[in-house]
Design a protein around this motif. Structure first.
Motif, PDB file in Angstrom:
ATOM      1  N   SER A 549     125.843 -37.482 -30.486  1.00 43.17           N
ATOM      2  CA  SER A 549     127.122 -37.540 -31.192  1.00 43.17           C
ATOM      3  C   SER A 549     127.943 -38.772 -30.835  1.00 43.17           C
ATOM      4  CB  SER A 549     127.936 -36.262 -30.922  1.00 43.17           C
ATOM      5  OG  SER A 549     128.224 -36.134 -29.539  1.00 43.17           O
ATOM      6  N   VAL A 550     128.058 -39.089 -29.536  1.00 45.57           N
ATOM      7  CA  VAL A 550     128.864 -40.241 -29.132  1.00 45.57           C
ATOM      8  C   VAL A 550     128.241 -41.541 -29.648  1.00 45.57           C
ATOM      9  CG1 VAL A 550     129.749 -41.560 -27.171  1.00 45.57           C
ATOM     10  CG2 VAL A 550     129.837 -39.069 -27.127  1.00 45.57           C
ATOM     11  N   ALA A 551     126.917 -41.648 -29.563  1.00 46.57           N
ATOM     12  CA  ALA A 551     126.247 -42.862 -30.042  1.00 46.57           C
ATOM     13  C   ALA A 551     126.442 -43.033 -31.544  1.00 46.57           C
ATOM     14  CB  ALA A 551     124.758 -42.810 -29.700  1.00 46.57           C
ATOM     15  N   LEU A 552     126.311 -41.946 -32.302  1.00 43.83           N
ATOM     16  CA  LEU A 552     126.481 -42.042 -33.753  1.00 43.83           C
ATOM     17  C   LEU A 552     127.923 -42.416 -34.109  1.00 43.83           C
ATOM     18  CD1 LEU A 552     125.436 -41.707 -36.624  1.00 43.83           C
ATOM     19  CD2 LEU A 552     125.967 -39.260 -36.457  1.00 43.83           C
ATOM     20  N   ALA A 553     128.879 -41.735 -33.504  1.00 48.63           N
ATOM     21  CA  ALA A 553     130.286 -42.031 -33.789  1.00 48.63           C
ATOM     22  C   ALA A 553     130.628 -43.470 -33.412  1.00 48.63           C
ATOM     23  CB  ALA A 553     131.188 -41.054 -33.036  1.00 48.63           C
ATOM     24  N   SER A 554     130.092 -43.929 -32.287  1.00 49.25           N
ATOM     25  CA  SER A 554     130.335 -45.308 -31.863  1.00 49.25           C
ATOM     26  C   SER A 554     129.757 -46.296 -32.863  1.00 49.25           C
ATOM     27  CB  SER A 554     129.740 -45.545 -30.478  1.00 49.25           C
ATOM     28  OG  SER A 554     130.310 -44.674 -29.514  1.00 49.25           O
ATOM     29  N   GLY A 555     128.584 -45.988 -33.393  1.00 45.51           N
ATOM     30  CA  GLY A 555     127.988 -46.861 -34.399  1.00 45.51           C
ATOM     31  C   GLY A 555     128.809 -46.917 -35.677  1.00 45.51           C
ATOM     32  N   LEU A 556     129.342 -45.767 -36.097  1.00 43.64           N
ATOM     33  CA  LEU A 556     130.177 -45.746 -37.297  1.00 43.64           C
ATOM     34  C   LEU A 556     131.430 -46.590 -37.123  1.00 43.64           C
ATOM     35  CD1 LEU A 556     129.942 -41.942 -38.237  1.00 43.64           C
ATOM     36  CD2 LEU A 556     128.635 -43.839 -39.202  1.00 43.64           C
ATOM     37  N   ILE A 557     131.983 -46.591 -35.912  1.00 46.56           N
ATOM     38  CA  ILE A 557     133.146 -47.429 -35.626  1.00 46.56           C
ATOM     39  C   ILE A 557     132.740 -48.897 -35.543  1.00 46.56           C
ATOM     40  CG2 ILE A 557     134.903 -47.964 -33.892  1.00 46.56           C
ATOM     41  CD1 ILE A 557     134.915 -44.984 -33.172  1.00 46.56           C
ATOM     42  N   ALA A 558     131.646 -49.159 -34.842  1.00 50.47           N
ATOM     43  CA  ALA A 558     131.243 -50.545 -34.577  1.00 50.47           C
ATOM     44  C   ALA A 558     130.825 -51.279 -35.844  1.00 50.47           C
ATOM     45  CB  ALA A 558     130.104 -50.567 -33.556  1.00 50.47           C
ATOM     46  N   GLY A 559     130.113 -50.600 -36.752  1.00 50.57           N
ATOM     47  CA  GLY A 559     129.577 -51.285 -37.921  1.00 50.57           C
ATOM     48  C   GLY A 559     130.646 -51.963 -38.747  1.00 50.57           C
ATOM     49  N   GLU A 560     131.684 -51.214 -39.115  1.00 48.32           N
ATOM     50  CA  GLU A 560     132.737 -51.792 -39.941  1.00 48.32           C
ATOM     51  C   GLU A 560     133.568 -52.803 -39.169  1.00 48.32           C
ATOM     52  OE1 GLU A 560     136.641 -50.302 -42.488  1.00 48.32           O
ATOM     53  OE2 GLU A 560     134.816 -49.081 -42.464  1.00 48.32           O
ATOM     54  N   ALA A 561     133.847 -52.510 -37.882  1.00 46.81           N
ATOM     55  CA  ALA A 561     134.666 -53.425 -37.088  1.00 46.81           C
ATOM     56  C   ALA A 561     133.984 -54.779 -36.925  1.00 46.81           C
ATOM     57  CB  ALA A 561     134.965 -52.808 -35.724  1.00 46.81           C
ATOM     58  N   ILE A 562     132.700 -54.775 -36.596  1.00 48.55           N
ATOM     59  CA  ILE A 562     131.967 -56.033 -36.423  1.00 48.55           C
ATOM     60  C   ILE A 562     131.881 -56.782 -37.750  1.00 48.55           C
ATOM     61  CG2 ILE A 562     129.693 -57.011 -35.902  1.00 48.55           C
ATOM     62  CD1 ILE A 562     129.359 -54.733 -33.842  1.00 48.55           C
ATOM     63  N   THR A 563     131.595 -56.060 -38.832  1.00 50.45           N
ATOM     64  CA  THR A 563     131.485 -56.702 -40.141  1.00 50.45           C
ATOM     65  C   THR A 563     132.795 -57.361 -40.537  1.00 50.45           C
ATOM     66  OG1 THR A 563     129.843 -55.063 -40.812  1.00 50.45           O
ATOM     67  CG2 THR A 563     130.897 -56.322 -42.553  1.00 50.45           C
ATOM     68  N   ALA A 564     133.917 -56.690 -40.279  1.00 47.43           N
ATOM     69  CA  ALA A 564     135.219 -57.248 -40.635  1.00 47.43           C
ATOM     70  C   ALA A 564     135.460 -58.580 -39.943  1.00 47.43           C
ATOM     71  CB  ALA A 564     136.329 -56.260 -40.279  1.00 47.43           C
ATOM     72  N   VAL A 565     135.094 -58.657 -38.655  1.00 49.47           N
ATOM     73  CA  VAL A 565     135.322 -59.897 -37.907  1.00 49.47           C
ATOM     74  C   VAL A 565     134.337 -60.981 -38.328  1.00 49.47           C
ATOM     75  CG1 VAL A 565     135.294 -60.939 -35.613  1.00 49.47           C
ATOM     76  CG2 VAL A 565     136.368 -58.718 -35.945  1.00 49.47           C
ATOM     77  N   VAL A 566     133.076 -60.626 -38.555  1.00 48.61           N
ATOM     78  CA  VAL A 566     132.082 -61.622 -38.965  1.00 48.61           C
ATOM     79  C   VAL A 566     132.439 -62.206 -40.333  1.00 48.61           C
ATOM     80  CG1 VAL A 566     129.676 -61.955 -39.643  1.00 48.61           C
ATOM     81  CG2 VAL A 566     130.216 -60.653 -37.579  1.00 48.61           C
ATOM     82  N   VAL A 567     132.814 -61.345 -41.277  1.00 49.04           N
ATOM     83  CA  VAL A 567     133.216 -61.831 -42.597  1.00 49.04           C
ATOM     84  C   VAL A 567     134.432 -62.752 -42.478  1.00 49.04           C
ATOM     85  CG1 VAL A 567     134.197 -61.120 -44.817  1.00 49.04           C
ATOM     86  CG2 VAL A 567     132.238 -59.900 -43.874  1.00 49.04           C
ATOM     87  N   THR A 568     135.366 -62.384 -41.599  1.00 47.39           N
ATOM     88  CA  THR A 568     136.549 -63.217 -41.390  1.00 47.39           C
ATOM     89  C   THR A 568     136.176 -64.594 -40.867  1.00 47.39           C
ATOM     90  OG1 THR A 568     137.940 -61.303 -40.957  1.00 47.39           O
ATOM     91  CG2 THR A 568     138.711 -63.406 -40.121  1.00 47.39           C
ATOM     92  N   LEU A 569     135.266 -64.631 -39.895  1.00 45.06           N
ATOM     93  CA  LEU A 569     134.820 -65.923 -39.365  1.00 45.06           C
ATOM     94  C   LEU A 569     134.205 -66.779 -40.470  1.00 45.06           C
ATOM     95  CD1 LEU A 569     133.211 -64.936 -35.929  1.00 45.06           C
ATOM     96  CD2 LEU A 569     135.210 -66.391 -36.283  1.00 45.06           C
ATOM     97  N   LEU A 570     133.415 -66.173 -41.342  1.00 50.52           N
ATOM     98  CA  LEU A 570     132.800 -66.918 -42.441  1.00 50.52           C
ATOM     99  C   LEU A 570     133.853 -67.438 -43.413  1.00 50.52           C
ATOM    100  CD1 LEU A 570     129.714 -64.615 -43.167  1.00 50.52           C
ATOM    101  CD2 LEU A 570     129.774 -66.738 -41.828  1.00 50.52           C
ATOM    102  N   ILE A 571     134.929 -66.657 -43.612  1.00 48.18           N
ATOM    103  CA  ILE A 571     136.016 -67.105 -44.493  1.00 48.18           C
ATOM    104  C   ILE A 571     136.769 -68.262 -43.853  1.00 48.18           C
ATOM    105  CG2 ILE A 571     138.244 -66.429 -45.476  1.00 48.18           C
ATOM    106  CD1 ILE A 571     137.060 -63.636 -45.878  1.00 48.18           C
ATOM    107  N   VAL A 572     137.104 -68.103 -42.557  1.00 51.25           N
ATOM    108  CA  VAL A 572     137.846 -69.149 -41.847  1.00 51.25           C
ATOM    109  C   VAL A 572     137.052 -70.454 -41.807  1.00 51.25           C
ATOM    110  CG1 VAL A 572     138.786 -69.827 -39.598  1.00 51.25           C
ATOM    111  CG2 VAL A 572     139.185 -67.525 -40.470  1.00 51.25           C
ATOM    112  N   LEU A 573     135.728 -70.363 -41.665  1.00 50.44           N
ATOM    113  CA  LEU A 573     134.875 -71.550 -41.620  1.00 50.44           C
ATOM    114  C   LEU A 573     134.590 -72.122 -43.007  1.00 50.44           C
ATOM    115  CD1 LEU A 573     132.302 -70.384 -38.901  1.00 50.44           C
ATOM    116  CD2 LEU A 573     134.160 -72.035 -38.616  1.00 50.44           C
ATOM    117  N   GLY A 574     135.038 -71.427 -44.051  1.00 49.43           N
ATOM    118  CA  GLY A 574     134.849 -71.926 -45.404  1.00 49.43           C
ATOM    119  C   GLY A 574     133.510 -71.597 -46.014  1.00 49.43           C
TER     120      GLY A 574
END
Length: 578
Positions: A549-574
Motif C-alpha cells: 500500500s505505501v509503495a503504491l500510494a508513493s508511486g501515485l504521488i511521485a508520478g505526477e509530481a516528477i512529471t510536473a517538474v520535468v515538463v516545467t524544465l522542458l518549458i523553461v529550456l524552450g
C-alpha cells in the motif's frame, strides 16, 4: 499509516559526503528554478520531496556504483529546501498584482538581490525553528506526514535489493507511470475536455465553486496515506464550504449574488482559519508534557549528538532574526516592531501548520499567512507593506519548517542522522532563494502574472493580494458575519480537540474539517476516495496491504509530481512551447 520499517543504517555508511553535498546543491538549484512555474500555474506545489529523491538518484545512482539511500536523503533534503523556498514566488507575484491594482496604492518593488536576502533570512529561520519539533511531531506523536513517507519509500525502493526490493519497485513504478500518464493525457489534451477538467457535479452554485472530482492520482495516493478518518473529516469541511455555503451566503446577503469561488473562499477562510488555529493550539496545550519532553531530549547527553544542538538553534535564530529586521527595514522600509511582532506571532502559527500538514498532507501556508494579514490589518490598519511583509515572513517560515519536517519523516524511516539533514536544509535554502529570485522576473516577463491574459495567474497570489486590498481599510473591512463565524468555528475546534482525547475514533478531526474548507473541493473528493480505498484494502486483505500500500500510494504521488517538474524544465529550456 506510519510507513514500513527499513533496514538499519550500516555503521560504515557515510551520509554527509562531498558528493552528496555537491549533488544536493545542484538539485536545489534545478528545483528552485523550475518549481516557480508549477506553483504559479497551479496555485500550489505538488510533492517535491519525492521529486528531489528521484533527481538525487539520477545525480548519484547513475554515476557512483556505491550510491546509497542515506546519501540520497541528503540530496533530497537540499532539493526540498530549494523548492520550498521557491514556493514563495506566490508572494512576489502578489506584489506585482497589488502594484497593478486600481483600488490601492502599492509601489513596492524588490530587486532580485533584495528578494534573495529576504527569502534567505526568513527561510533559514524557518529551518531552525522546525528543528526542535522533530521529536514532538514525528517521534512522539508519530504523525504520518504522507509526502515524507512517500519520499522515504522512494529512497528505499531506489536503493532496494533482493526480491522484496524488486516487488516494491514494481509497485511504486506502476503507480508512478499510471499517475504520470493520466496527468499528461489530462493536461496535454489527449482526452476529451470533460476528462481534462475536473468533472463538475451538483447544482449550478456547486459547479461555479468547483465541486467535482479531480481526475488526478496524486491526491488519490495522498488520501491512501492520510487515511479514512482524516479524509472523511475533510469531506465534511468541503461540504460546509462548497456545498452548503454557496447557497446560504448569498441568500443571507453575506456575499454578493454573482457567485464565484474566490468570493466564497474569502468568507469561508475565516471559520476555516478559526477551527484550524484554535484546534491546533488546543492540541498543543493538551500535549504540553510532550513539548517539555521534546526540549529536554535536545541535550547532547540525550540525543547522542545526532540532533542539531538547541544552543545552535538559539544562536541561529538570533542571527537570522536580526538579519531579517535589517533586510525588511532597508528593503521594505518597515519599522522594527513590525518584523519582531511577525516573528513572534509566526511561532504558534508554525506549530499549528506542522500539525495540519502531518495529519492532512496539506500545508496551510497561505491560510496562516492570511491570518497574519488579518492580525496586521488590526495592528497597522491601512499599512499594506506591513501587511504583505508580515504575511511573507510567516509564509516563508512555514514553508521551510514544513520542508524540514517532511525530510525528518523520510530520514526517520531509513535511519538518517537528523543533524545532517538540518545542515543540508540550511545549505539548500539560500540556493533556492537565489534560483527563484533570478527565475521569477523571467517567468513574469515571459508569461505574465497580472490580468486576464496572464498565463501564470496564481490563484494563491490573487487571493493574497485581494485580501490585502480588503484589509487596507482596517480590521473592520472583514466580510459581514465572518468574525462571528471565526469565533464559533474556533470554539468548535477547541471542543472537538478536547473530545478527541477520549472518543477520537468516533469524532471528525478539526484539522481535517478546517483544511477541507479551503482546499479545492475536487481535490478533497479524490483524497476521500483514496482514503476509502486504503480502508477497504486493509480490511479485506491485510497482508497485501501491509506489503504494497505505501509503495503504491508513493508511486501515485511521485508520478505526477516528477512529471510536473520535468515538463516545467522542458518549458523553461524552450524545448516545449506553451
Amino acid at each position: 499509516m506510519t510507513g514500513r520499517e527499513s533496514e538499519p543504517k550500516p555503521p560504515h555508511i557515510r551520509e554527509l559526503t562531498p558528493r552528496a553535498i555537491l549533488c544536493g546543491l545542484a538539485v536545489a538549484a534545478i528545483l528552485g528554478a523550475s518549481y516557480p512555474y508549477v506553483v504559479l500555474k497551479l496555485g500550489f506545489g505538488p510533492n517535491v520531496s519525492v521529486v528531489a529523491a528521484f533527481f538525487g538518484f539520477l545525480a548519484l545512482g547513475f554515476v557512483f556504483k556505491d550510491y546509497n539511500r542515506w546519501e540520497n536523503n541528503m540530496v533530497q533534503t537540499a532539493g526540498t529546501a530549494g523548492a520550498q523556498t521557491a514556493f514563495m514566488c506566490v508572494l512576489l507575484a502578489a506584489f506585482d498584482i497589488l502594484k497593478a491594482s486600481k483600488t490601492v496604492e502599492f509601489n513596492l518593488t524588490l530587486t532580485p538581490l533584495q528578494s534573495f536576502a529576504w527569502l534567505t533570512t526568513a527561510g533559514l529561520m524557518g529551518v531552525l525553528l522546525a528543528v526542535p519539533m522533530r521529536q514532538h511531531f514525528i517521534v512522539d506523536e508519530k504523525l504520518p506526514y504522507p509526502d515524507g513517507m512517500a519520499a522515504g519509500e522512494t529512497l528505499i525502493v531506489l536503493d532496494g535489493r533482493g526480491s522484496e526490493g524488486r516487488r516494491a519497485a514494481v509497485t511504486l513504478a506502476s503507480g508512478a507511470f499510471a499517475s504520470a500518464g493520466l496527468m499528461l493525457m489530462r493536461d496535454e489534451g489527449y482526452l476529451l475536455k470533460w476528462f481534462r477538467d475536473d468533472a463538475a457535479l451538483g447544482t449550478t452554485a456547486m459547479k461555479r465553486v468547483g465541486v467535482g472530482l479531480n481526475l488526478s492520482l496524486l491526491p488519490f495516493g495522498t488520501g491512501m496515506l492520510v487515511g479514512l478518518r482524516i479524509t472523511l473529516s475533510m469531506l465534511i469541511g468541503m461540504a460546509l464550504s462548497w456545498v452548503i455555503a454557496p447557497h446560504l451566503l448569498p441568500h443571507y446577503g453575506l456575499i454578493s449574488p454573482d457567485l464565484t469561488r474566490t468570493k466564497v473562499l474569502l468568507w469561508v477562510m475565516w471559520p476555516a482559519t478559526g477551527i484550524l488555529v484554535a484546534g491546533g493550539l488546543a492540541a498543543l496545550f493538551l500535549r504540553w508534557r510532550l513539548l517539555v519532553k521534546t526540549f529536554r531530549n535536545l541535550s547532547p547527553a540525550r540525543t547522542g549528538g545526532s540532533d542539531f544542538p538547541l544552543s545552535w538553534v538559539a544562536i541561529g535564530v538570533l542571527i537570522t532574526g536580526a538579519a531579517l529586521v535589517v533586510v525588511q527595514k532597508v528593503s521594505l522600509g518597515l519599522e522594527v516592531w513590525v518584523t519582531v511582532t511577525a516573528i513572534f506571532l509566526s511561532l504558534p502559527l508554525m506549530l499549528v501548520g506542522l500539525r495540519v500538514l502531518g495529519e492532512t498532507n496539506w500545508g496551510p501556508i497561505s491560510t496562516l499567512s492570511n491570518m497574519m494579514q488579518a492580525v496586521f490589518g488590526f495592528l497597522a490598519p491601512g499599512n499594506i507593506p506591513a501587511n504583505m511583509a508580515a504575511s511573507g515572513t510567516t509564509g516563508t517560515i512555514a514553508a521551510e519548517s514544513e520542508a524540514l519536517i517532511q525530510d525528518f519523516k523520510a530520514g526517520d524511516m531509513i535511519g538518517s542522522t537528523p543533524r545532517y539533514l538540518t545542515i543540508m536544509q540550511l545549505l539548500g535554502t539560500p540556493v533556492g532563494a537565489a534560483a527563484v529570485s533570478w527565475m521569477y522576473p523571467h517567468l513574469r516577463d515571459t508569461y505574465g502574472v497580472v490580468g486576464e491574459g496572464a498565463k501564470l495567474s496564481s490563484p494563491t497570489s490573487i487571493r493574497w493580494a485581494g485580501f490585502a486590498e480588503i484589509l487596507s481599510g482596517g480590521f473592520s473591512a472583514m466580510p459581514p458575519g465572518a468574525l462571528w463565524a471565526l469565533g464559533i468555528a474556533a470554539a468548535l475546534g477547541v471542543a472537538l480537540t478536547f473530545l478527541e482525547a477520549r472518543w477520537k475514533a468516533w469524532l471528525p478531526s478539526p484539522t481535517g474539517i478546517g483544511i477541507g474548507m479551503i482546499v479545492p473541493a475536487s481535490a478533497v473528493a479524490t483524497m476521500f476516495l483514496g482514503g476509502l480505498t486504503e480502508w477497504v484494502w486493509r480490511r479485506s486483505h491485510a497482508a497485501s496491504h501491509q506489503r504494497y500500500s505505501v509503495a503504491l500510494a508513493s508511486g501515485l504521488i511521485a508520478g505526477e509530481a516528477i512529471t510536473a517538474v520535468v515538463v516545467t524544465l522542458l518549458i523553461v529550456l524552450g524545448i516545449i512551447k506553451v
